[in-house]
Design an enzyme around this catalytic site. Structure first.
Site, short mmCIF file in Angstrom:
data_model
loop_
_atom_site.label_atom_id
_atom_site.label_comp_id
_atom_site.label_asym_id
_atom_site.label_seq_id
_atom_site.Cartn_x
_atom_site.Cartn_y
_atom_site.Cartn_z
N THR A 356 6.72 17.20 -5.57
CA THR A 356 7.07 18.52 -5.07
C THR A 356 8.12 19.25 -5.91
OG1 THR A 356 6.35 18.22 -2.78
CG2 THR A 356 8.23 19.67 -3.13
N CYS A 372 14.18 12.23 -7.39
CA CYS A 372 15.14 11.35 -6.73
C CYS A 372 16.37 11.11 -7.59
CB CYS A 372 14.49 9.99 -6.44
SG CYS A 372 12.92 10.10 -5.57
N ASN A 584 16.39 4.90 -3.11
CA ASN A 584 16.54 6.34 -2.97
C ASN A 584 16.25 6.77 -1.55
OD1 ASN A 584 13.75 5.66 -3.28
ND2 ASN A 584 13.32 7.84 -3.59
N LEU A 585 15.99 8.03 -1.37
CA LEU A 585 15.72 8.61 -0.05
C LEU A 585 14.51 7.97 0.62
CD1 LEU A 585 16.06 10.85 2.09
CD2 LEU A 585 14.67 12.31 0.64
N CYS A 586 13.50 7.61 -0.16
CA CYS A 586 12.25 7.11 0.42
C CYS A 586 11.98 5.65 0.07
CB CYS A 586 11.08 7.99 -0.01
SG CYS A 586 11.32 9.73 0.36
N THR A 587 12.95 4.95 -0.46
CA THR A 587 12.97 3.50 -0.72
C THR A 587 12.00 3.01 -1.78
OG1 THR A 587 11.39 2.68 0.97
CG2 THR A 587 13.63 3.15 1.72
N GLU A 588 11.49 3.90 -2.65
CA GLU A 588 10.59 3.42 -3.69
C GLU A 588 11.24 3.33 -5.07
OE1 GLU A 588 9.85 7.91 -4.12
OE2 GLU A 588 10.64 6.46 -2.70
N PRO A 770 6.04 8.58 -0.84
CA PRO A 770 5.30 8.91 0.38
C PRO A 770 4.18 9.93 0.18
CG PRO A 770 7.66 8.99 0.78
CD PRO A 770 7.49 8.86 -0.70
N ALA A 772 3.76 12.88 1.08
CA ALA A 772 3.34 13.54 2.32
C ALA A 772 2.82 14.94 2.09
CB ALA A 772 4.51 13.56 3.31
N THR A 773 3.50 15.73 1.25
CA THR A 773 3.06 17.11 1.05
C THR A 773 1.96 17.23 0.01
OG1 THR A 773 5.35 17.75 1.51
CG2 THR A 773 3.90 19.45 0.69
N ILE A 774 2.10 16.53 -1.10
CA ILE A 774 1.09 16.70 -2.16
C ILE A 774 -0.25 16.10 -1.74
CG2 ILE A 774 2.76 16.90 -4.02
CD1 ILE A 774 2.14 14.00 -4.79
#
Length: 958
Positions: A356, A372, A584-588, A770, A772-774
């Protein structure tokens, strides 16, 4: 306790006027059958439904509390259903309202009332038809001329021919959609004096309400939305055309690209460099037909969140958008037009999609394209507030943040400068939380940060409670994510039911930078010092007790997430340069941080769905996609805008990128595989092996062309240790609690030799985000997620959208089972096939939804991927009815299987979190229990809904 009695009412009129008011209302217009338009009034639905009950149950119903309550609830359900159709206002036809009333009565089991209501509607329709027939015999006209109001206020007759042309284009080539049905439904929603914008809205709404009956209506609605987008953009660009059909865009797109770039530069949305491309060459390469592949959700998401805009007007069209992003990513290439076209083809085909921030900002004046940022917070006041300031600057341009707080001393620790006592880490976390709220991501999405704390920190128990809804609000962070950073030694102590000691980091400073066996040895030394009295501030707790509290909090609040320090470090490719202190924010993302370096990662995802053909993975196509995509990701690093110098230093020195995947569940559908199956686990293994192989090879080949990353020497790469090889390192460090699959099918010896000879362009190359948007943009399933529901309404920042599983519909059609009964059954059972006896078991297994799958399958598939990945993966775990035993076993399984991190725990249920400390979990806390974790899942009690699946403000749901 007695229920309050209903008011005594004896007549129909007094009954309907005494009804309690309905709380939900709609800001929309109702189109009546005669074309007149009135304001929506929910009370009329309530009154009509009350009359239907009275007609069936007689006057005795007027005093019934049950009837009062039923009518109110059903009316609210009807209004909620209408709200999903028109979330932003607009128009709704009276027939649509009555359809929803009928459906609500049927769902509630009020079959007699529903039958009466259906008969009443039929009778009224017959009377209207008779009246219209008589009017025609007398020569009276029954149709009114509809006039459309232009933007300037002028009225002109509705151009029905153009409307039919747009509809015909929208349904062309789509199976199961009807142009006539769309036209009829649209005309029913028009009225005299309607605005041009409302005509476009009516067209889209009339189409998208049919998505739950035929998934292809989603594409039809998207194509109708395209008509509105074209009109808005073309009018702003001030060319010869202010509107155009999709067919006409074949000739216009090249000129539109040129004008968009020129005006984007003029209004200071785009960088001057874009204007120096050969725009004629790029325009000729645009593929207008790719506008037709969007789903409605995908295109609406692009429009709302990604397209360039000026003074509230979007002036970017989809293929211009993809070309603009490609131009930004190719801006430093020697043959930049050719590379831009190559990148455009990858993006616009949905074979690969950049993250994004890259889509937001490529080609703009501040191209902050990285996803990230990871930071570590020092243990002094100036450093703490510098870190919070860095958070704000990074968040401003759409960066997600992971902060390591483990160095900040704990509550009660001595402050040398003031001779006082520290308040610990929690008050500073509160400030970080409020900063994330205050500085959102460029005004485009909510600011997002995750705080990490190691399990030995003396404030860990307060940290666990940060997301609770009770307690002192000054010690709560409701807007910030939190994660446990757990060393292997703690998990071993849990297995052994031993004690665990908590320290303040100023007393044990080197634990922060130690991992594996070195951490274990030093930790035991600190415990000995505490026992001798050399360390005053410490606390001993049973490891099992602390573990249960961790599970209890994730059960109750969804936080802190469970992440594992040692797998992230022992397998870290660049461990010679530093220690991974957090994700990071999404743990990856698993990259090292220190005071002079803020780790950065640049993400993008391969669409696996687009690489499965005839039930098999198209390996040749995957190789081409990954090779080009790796070049795009590497280009981000040099072109990127860095808002803080520590991020620039780190990114240029190590050049990490994160190639991920999405559409995993859709790929399984195309291969006719159930998610919960050994075959799906094998596919997870083999597909990730291929992505890993091609990504590593592409980075190594770029090292020949562009040079190795500066910190390459001393890395695992330089020693010929690839991610698959680092499994052995983790096994040696951990010992007996490590059970993973080591199978490999490709020629890794050849690649290993190539890397040793050529080097690597990037310190890290893979991470599964994640998406989620793309994934919405591409119209595929999110990341590695199982299907949430086969039929549901999705909420995000672009509104509410009906989502139906097109693969399921296709299979049901093939069996002759797709009909109104099946549609209503899916709605009634929340998209689940499991209660439907007539559906074959094989189909039930294939289309089992997230909460119908044993969560161990998610872990097993993730373990197979993790062996190939040099970073991590955002792994959501779903559990319909969790309890202490099942959570205990699941997270231990994740650790034993070598996972580096986990993400959200998605749960359903309604009972208390205290069940997480059930005595049933004691067996699994033993050494034997942890060894059995891979084979044990028990049935237990329900849990609260710890994490909303459709939270429009949630990073993972976006």
């Amino acid at each position: 306790m007695q229920a309050a009695s209903a008011p005594e009412i004896t007549s129909k009129s007094s009954f309907t006027t005494a009804l309690s008011p309905v709380q939900l209302q709609l800001h929309c217009k109702v189109v009546r059958r005669n074309g007149q338009v009135t304001d929506f009034d929910g009370s009329k639905i309530q009154i009509a439904m009350a009359k239907a009950f009275l007609d069936v149950e007689g006057s005795q119903a007027s005093g019934s509390a049950r009837i009062h309550d039923t009518v109110r609830k059903l009316t609210e359900q009807v209004i909620e259903a209408l709200l999903r159709r028109t979330p932003d206002g607009g128009m709704v036809h009276i027939e649509d309202i009555q359809d929803q009333v009928e459906l609500a009565l049927m769902r509630a089991g009020e079959h007699k009332v529903a039958r009466s209501y259906v008969l009443y509607r039929a009778e009224r329709a017959r009377l209207r038809a008779e009246k219209e027939s008589k009017s025609k015999k007398k020569g009276k006209k029954s149709e009114n001329v509809i006039h459309v109001k232009s933007a300037t206020g002028d009225l002109k007759p509705l151009d029905e021919d153009r409307l039919r042309k747009i509809i015909a284009e929208a349904v062309d080539g789509l199976e199961g959609v009807s142009a006539e049905q769309v036209m009829t439904a649209t005309m029913r929603n028009l009225y005299d004096g309607i605005s041009e914008k409302e005509v476009a809205t009516a067209l889209i709404i009339s189409t998208r309400v049919m998505i739950d009956r035929e998934p292809n209506y989603s594409q039809a609605a998207a194509r109708m939305l395209m008509d509105s987008l074209r009109r808005e953009a073309l009018s702003f660009l001030e060319g010869q055309h202010t509107e155009a059909t999709q067919h006409e865009m074949v000739e216009l797109y090249a000129e539109v690209l040129k004008k968009t770039i020129q005006i984007g530069v003029k209004v200071e949305r785009l960088a001057d460099d874009l204007g120096r491309y050969d725009l004629a060459k790029l325009g000729a390469a645009i593929k207008p037909e790719r506008d037709l592949q969007f789903t409605y959700l995908g295109l609406q998401t692009l429009y709302d969140r990604y397209f360039l805009h000026h003074d509230g007007v979007r002036f970017e069209l989809p293929q211009v958008f993809f070309m603009r992003v490609a131009m930004g990513l190719a801006i430093n290439e020697v043959e930049r037009e050719d590379r831009a076209i190559e990148f455009y083809n990858l993006l616009s085909s949905f074979d690969f999609m950049s993250s994004t921030p890259t889509l937001f900002n490529a080609g703009t004046l501040r191209p902050q394209l990285s996803s990230c940022y990871l930071t570590t917070v020092p243990d002094h006041l100036e450093g703490i507030y510098d870190a919070i300031k860095d958070n704000a600057l990074l968040s401003k341009y759409a960066g997600g943040l992971g902060n390591d707080w483990s160095r900040v001393r704990g509550m009660g620790a001595h402050i040398k400068g003031t001779n006082g006592k520290s308040q610990g880490v929690v008050p500073f976390l509160k400030v970080a939380n409020d900063t994330a709220v205050a500085v959102n991501q460029g005004g485009k999405r909510k600011g997002a940060v995750c705080a990490y704390l190691e399990t030995w920190h003396i404030d860990i128990e307060d940290f666990l409670e940060l997301r609770k809804n009770t307690g002192d609000e000054r010690r709560r962070t409701h807007d910030m994510n939190t994660a446990n950073w757990i060393p292997d030694l703690f998990m071993k102590r849990v297995a052994a039911e031993a004690e665990w000691t908590l320290f303040s980091p100023d007393d044990a400073p080197d634990l922060h930078d130690l991992t594996g066996k070195a951490f274990e040895a030093r930790y035991v030394e600190y415990e000995a010092k505490a026992a001798r009295g050399d360390i005053k501030l410490f606390r001993k707790v049973p490891a099992v007790q602390l573990w249960r509290k961790m599970l209890g909090m994730i059960f109750e609040t969804g936080h802190p997430w469970i992440t594992f320090k040692d797998p992230c470090n022992v397998r870290y490719t660049n461990q010679h340069m530093g220690v991974v202190h957090s994700s990071n924010l999404c743990t990856e993302i698993t990259l090292h941080t220190n005071d002079s370096e803020i780790a950065v990662c640049n993400l993008g995802s391969v669409n696996l769905t687009a690489h499965v053909n005839d039930g098999k993975l198209d390996v040749a196509k995957l190789e081409r996609t990954v090779t080009t995509a790796m070049r795009m990701l590497d280009n981000v690093i040099d072109y990127n805008y860095y808002s803080v110098p520590q991020a620039r230093k780190s990114n240029l020195r190590h050049r990490p990128v994160g190639m991920g995947i999405m559409g995993f569940q859709d790929a399984l559908y195309k291969m006719n595989l159930a998610y919960a199956s050994a075959e799906a686990v094998e596919f997870a293994d083999q597909s990730m092996e291929a992505v890993s192989y091609f990504a590593i090879r592409a980075s190594s080949n770029m090292a020949v062309e562009r040079g190795k990353y500066p910190s390459y020497n001393g890395s695992l790469w330089s020693k010929g240790i690839l991610p698959i090889d680092s499994l052995e390192l983790l096994g040696e460090e951990r010992g007996e609690y490590f059970i993973v699959d080591h199978t490999q099918t490709l020629d890794w010896d050849a690649l290993r030799n190539q890397v040793k000879a050529q080097g690597m362009r990037n310190s890290n190359v893979m991470a599964i985000a994640p998406t989620a948007t793309i994934s919405n943009v591409c119209g595929v399933s999110q990341s590695i997620e199982p299907t949430y529901q086969n039929l549901f309404v999705k909420s995000n920042l672009s509104g509410e959208f009906t989502v139906i599983n097109p693969y399921l519909v296709q299979d049901l059609k093939a069996l002759g089972m797709w009909d109104e009964v099946m549609i209503n059954d899916l709605k009634y059972f929340d998209g689940s096939l499991q209660p439907l006896d007539r559906v074959p078991d094989a189909l039930k297994a294939k289309y089992a939804t997230a909460f119908e799958i044993d969560a161990r399958w998610l872990v097993e598939a993730a373990s197979r991927r993790q062996k190939w990945i040099d970073q991590g993966q955002s792994l959501n775990l779903y559990m319909k009815e969790p309890n202490g035993t099942k959570l205990d076993n699941l997270y231990k399984l994740a650790w034993v299987r070598g996972l580096k991190t986990t993400y959200y725990l998605r749960t359903l249920g309604a009972t208390g979190a205290e069940k997480t400390s059930s005595d049933d979990s004691s067996a699994a806390n033993s050494v034997a229990g942890i060894k059995r974790a891979a084979n044990l899942v028990s049935v237990g009690s329900e849990a609260p809904k710890a994490c909303s699946l459709l939270d429009p403000e949630c990073e993972a749901c976006q």
